[in-house]
Enzyme design. Sequence first.
Site, PDB file in Angstrom:
ATOM      1  N   HIS A 101       0.222  -5.203 -23.263  1.00  0.00           N
ATOM      2  CA  HIS A 101       0.667  -5.945 -22.075  1.00  0.00           C
ATOM      3  C   HIS A 101      -0.267  -5.710 -20.892  1.00  0.00           C
ATOM      4  CE1 HIS A 101       4.257  -7.152 -24.147  1.00  0.00           C
ATOM      5  NE2 HIS A 101       4.530  -5.893 -24.442  1.00  0.00           N
ATOM      6  N   LYS A 142      -3.594  15.658 -15.128  1.00  0.00           N
ATOM      7  CA  LYS A 142      -4.440  16.854 -15.189  1.00  0.00           C
ATOM      8  C   LYS A 142      -5.910  16.454 -15.213  1.00  0.00           C
ATOM      9  CE  LYS A 142      -2.325  19.102 -14.343  1.00  0.00           C
ATOM     10  NZ  LYS A 142      -1.052  19.523 -13.872  1.00  0.00           N
ATOM     11  N   GLU A 149      -7.052  15.001 -11.826  1.00  0.00           N
ATOM     12  CA  GLU A 149      -7.060  16.020 -10.766  1.00  0.00           C
ATOM     13  C   GLU A 149      -8.324  16.875 -10.806  1.00  0.00           C
ATOM     14  OE1 GLU A 149      -2.583  17.570  -9.730  1.00  0.00           O
ATOM     15  OE2 GLU A 149      -3.310  18.033 -11.711  1.00  0.00           O
ATOM     16  N   CYS A 162      -2.898  23.195   4.860  1.00  0.00           N
ATOM     17  CA  CYS A 162      -3.277  24.157   5.894  1.00  0.00           C
ATOM     18  C   CYS A 162      -2.590  25.498   5.685  1.00  0.00           C
ATOM     19  CB  CYS A 162      -2.856  23.640   7.261  1.00  0.00           C
ATOM     20  SG  CYS A 162      -3.573  22.065   7.675  1.00  0.00           S
ATOM     21  N   ASN A 187       0.126  24.020  11.462  1.00  0.00           N
ATOM     22  CA  ASN A 187       0.298  23.307  10.184  1.00  0.00           C
ATOM     23  C   ASN A 187       1.337  22.229  10.401  1.00  0.00           C
ATOM     24  OD1 ASN A 187      -1.275  25.259   9.093  1.00  0.00           O
ATOM     25  ND2 ASN A 187       0.315  26.162   7.810  1.00  0.00           N
ATOM     26  N   GLY A 188       1.159  21.085   9.779  1.00  0.00           N
ATOM     27  CA  GLY A 188       2.148  20.018   9.904  1.00  0.00           C
ATOM     28  C   GLY A 188       1.541  18.811  10.580  1.00  0.00           C
ATOM     29  N   LYS A 196      -2.440  22.733  -3.100  1.00  0.00           N
ATOM     30  CA  LYS A 196      -1.478  23.323  -4.030  1.00  0.00           C
ATOM     31  C   LYS A 196      -0.056  23.121  -3.548  1.00  0.00           C
ATOM     32  CE  LYS A 196      -0.212  25.788  -7.510  1.00  0.00           C
ATOM     33  NZ  LYS A 196      -0.272  25.052  -8.788  1.00  0.00           N
ATOM     34  N   GLU A 239       1.348  13.403 -17.780  1.00  0.00           N
ATOM     35  CA  GLU A 239       0.937  14.714 -17.279  1.00  0.00           C
ATOM     36  C   GLU A 239      -0.509  15.018 -17.722  1.00  0.00           C
ATOM     37  OE1 GLU A 239       1.712  16.725 -15.136  1.00  0.00           O
ATOM     38  OE2 GLU A 239       0.782  18.596 -15.703  1.00  0.00           O
ATOM     39  N   ARG A 265      -4.673  26.968  -1.914  1.00  0.00           N
ATOM     40  CA  ARG A 265      -3.806  25.856  -1.515  1.00  0.00           C
ATOM     41  C   ARG A 265      -4.587  24.586  -1.205  1.00  0.00           C
ATOM     42  NH1 ARG A 265       1.103  28.138   1.407  1.00  0.00           N
ATOM     43  NH2 ARG A 265       0.865  26.449   2.880  1.00  0.00           N
ATOM     44  N   TRP A 285      -6.555  21.493   6.140  1.00  0.00           N
ATOM     45  CA  TRP A 285      -6.649  20.411   5.173  1.00  0.00           C
ATOM     46  C   TRP A 285      -6.437  19.133   5.983  1.00  0.00           C
ATOM     47  CZ3 TRP A 285      -3.305  16.639   3.040  1.00  0.00           C
ATOM     48  CH2 TRP A 285      -3.696  16.109   1.800  1.00  0.00           C
TER      49      TRP A 285
HETATM   50  C1  G6P Z   1       0.744  19.053  -5.266  1.00  0.00           C
HETATM   51  C2  G6P Z   1       0.120  19.910  -6.353  1.00  0.00           C
HETATM   52  C3  G6P Z   1       0.658  19.500  -7.716  1.00  0.00           C
HETATM   53  C4  G6P Z   1       2.187  19.551  -7.722  1.00  0.00           C
HETATM   54  C5  G6P Z   1       2.796  18.733  -6.577  1.00  0.00           C
HETATM   55  C6  G6P Z   1       4.269  19.011  -6.425  1.00  0.00           C
HETATM   56  O1  G6P Z   1       0.307  17.747  -5.385  1.00  0.00           O
HETATM   57  O2  G6P Z   1      -1.284  19.775  -6.332  1.00  0.00           O
HETATM   58  O3  G6P Z   1       0.158  20.363  -8.715  1.00  0.00           O
HETATM   59  O4  G6P Z   1       2.659  19.083  -8.942  1.00  0.00           O
HETATM   60  O5  G6P Z   1       2.181  19.099  -5.343  1.00  0.00           O
HETATM   61  O6  G6P Z   1       4.429  20.353  -6.046  1.00  0.00           O
HETATM   62  P1  G6P Z   1       5.676  21.241  -6.320  1.00  0.00           P
HETATM   63  O7  G6P Z   1       5.325  22.573  -5.720  1.00  0.00           O
HETATM   64  O8  G6P Z   1       6.835  20.598  -5.609  1.00  0.00           O
HETATM   65  O9  G6P Z   1       5.901  21.326  -7.776  1.00  0.00           O
END
Ligand code: G6P
Length: 608
Positions: free
Chosen positions: A504, A485, A488, A2, A99-100, A603, A481, A27, A74
Amino acid sequence: MCGIVGATAKRPVSEILLAGLHSLEYRGYDSAGVALLHNDELFVSKHQGKVAILEAALQKQPSPSHIGIAHTRWATHGVPSAENAHPHVSNNRVAIVHNGIIENHDQLRKGLQAQGFEFVSQTDSEVIVHLLSVELHKGSDLDSALGAVVEQLDGAYAIAAIDIAHPDRIAAARHGSPLVLGIGFGEYFVASDPLALRQVTNRFIYLEEGDRVSITPDHYQIWDKTAASVTRPVVELKDKLDQASKGDFDHFMLKEIYEQPRVLAETTSFAGLPTVDESIFGANASEIFDRVDAIQIVACGTSYHAGMVAKYWFESHLGMPCNVEVASEFRYRLRAKRPNTLLLTISQSGETADSLAALRDAAPDEFLASLVIANVDNSALVRESDLVFLTQAGPEIGVASTKAFTTQLVGVLILLLAFGRRKGMDSGFQAQLLQALRTLPDDVEAVLVQRARIEAVSERFIQKHHALFLGRGVYYPIALEGSLKLKEISYIHAEAYPAGELKHGPLALVDEEMPVIAVAPNDELLEKLRSNLEEVRSRGGELYVFAPQEANFESSDRVHVINMPHCDAITSPITYTVALQLLSYYVAIQKGTDVDKPRNLAKSVTVE
Ligand code: G6P
């Protein structure tokens, strides 16, 4: 997540609010809304979907209002819908954005329903506006009414409120969710992120936990959690605004991938090498570093993967014990005390709720000190940690993290050099590391040259629903990672395994339909990895091997080799990451997804 924007001015504000919401779009959100006050009337417009839908609706009814609050939502409590979108309104006189998460919303809702309030949304937030109505009805002014309301709330919040009886005033409060006050000339603003207000000001006050604020066009006042009137420092932001534009790139993500050679170099030079200028971490950094014997890393998402790489580096190059744990687990378990251990949080945004809670939850005698590697100056983790390393990635807009991750890894290498001096790091290795950091931007450029080849293989993923990533040693977190990616932004179900674990379990999934992506540098584990890949090949799996020429993989019908440049072993986890970022990006393009704003993701995750 949010986003909040509020403005009170001597000019119409709806354009300012919309521009603010647009800047917060990256975000992640599912609906947007605005409440404007004009001539003793409250006008509210809220819609499911993009800010552009709200914008089109407002264009049909332009408002001259000088005060308003706006929100991107959100969904947490209640489906994405116009009813659940903010602002929420009570008695046609007061509106709030939030927000929250309000944890005691159920109990509050029951009490309000008993008093005759009707709820029109499924959100936890709606209780706030009705509680405010109750307090205003008792005769309180807006500021004290909000003060009385927040006393009743459990959970996390940033709130902004307007009321028709206070035609130029916004009252706002924060606890657990970020909120800044923006200072203009004859106008004041509030927002959950300064980025939302960079079009109107570069002067901000970062509100502290428990703060409330009241703004009119000419005045602001802040109260702390004890209700005492306080002053807070004004911060002038100097970063360039154009960093938040896509330039000639189709997507922020691609732009951010391409920015890596520059921002990696800037992050390295920030440290003042060849000898690390330890004052960049904070005034007493050297003194603290002298006493550190071990490291505990806590992070989420991509930043957690940076922590996993760091563990390999600290333990193998310094023999320094290093643990790494996701913040949402760390914060809720009983932990043993770690004498002389540095608590290292890693976070792009510096606002991730779980990472912040982990830092706050650490007992004063549990760790020696805290250090954060973050990308956003003045963020909560930066303000609350003892020491700070600021990655020089610049604003990262694409939800899927790219340049923030690779600059975090450079931050870890700088830290490795700082501790290396104390832990007797071999001088030859130290020289090699410095040289590797110098050539890193060129190595990454050499990966970017492979763009066309990676784009070509990405076409083979169009019909795929699953993918398996394999790596060994420090390349296992890089495989993780890569798979994060891909899932996501392309929505392909992807898993990553240390290649030795293949037989395994995951080998059972391998057939002609399963693409297997291998991170295969020419290191001491290459032959082991080669055997693992043979196991895949003999079961008909299709291989995508990222390897340097010296590794001697040959492309064939079902083996696609992507040539990686020859670069130093210490920094090559970074170069392989860049190649996997490109793969995900192009697969997502083939799939036609919203690359910069993937569905359901945010984000900056400022709620648990
Ligand atoms: C969200 C974002 C990710 C990020 C994670 C941790 O899930 O979409 O891209 O890695 O938060 O965020 P930070 O700001 O703590 O790295």
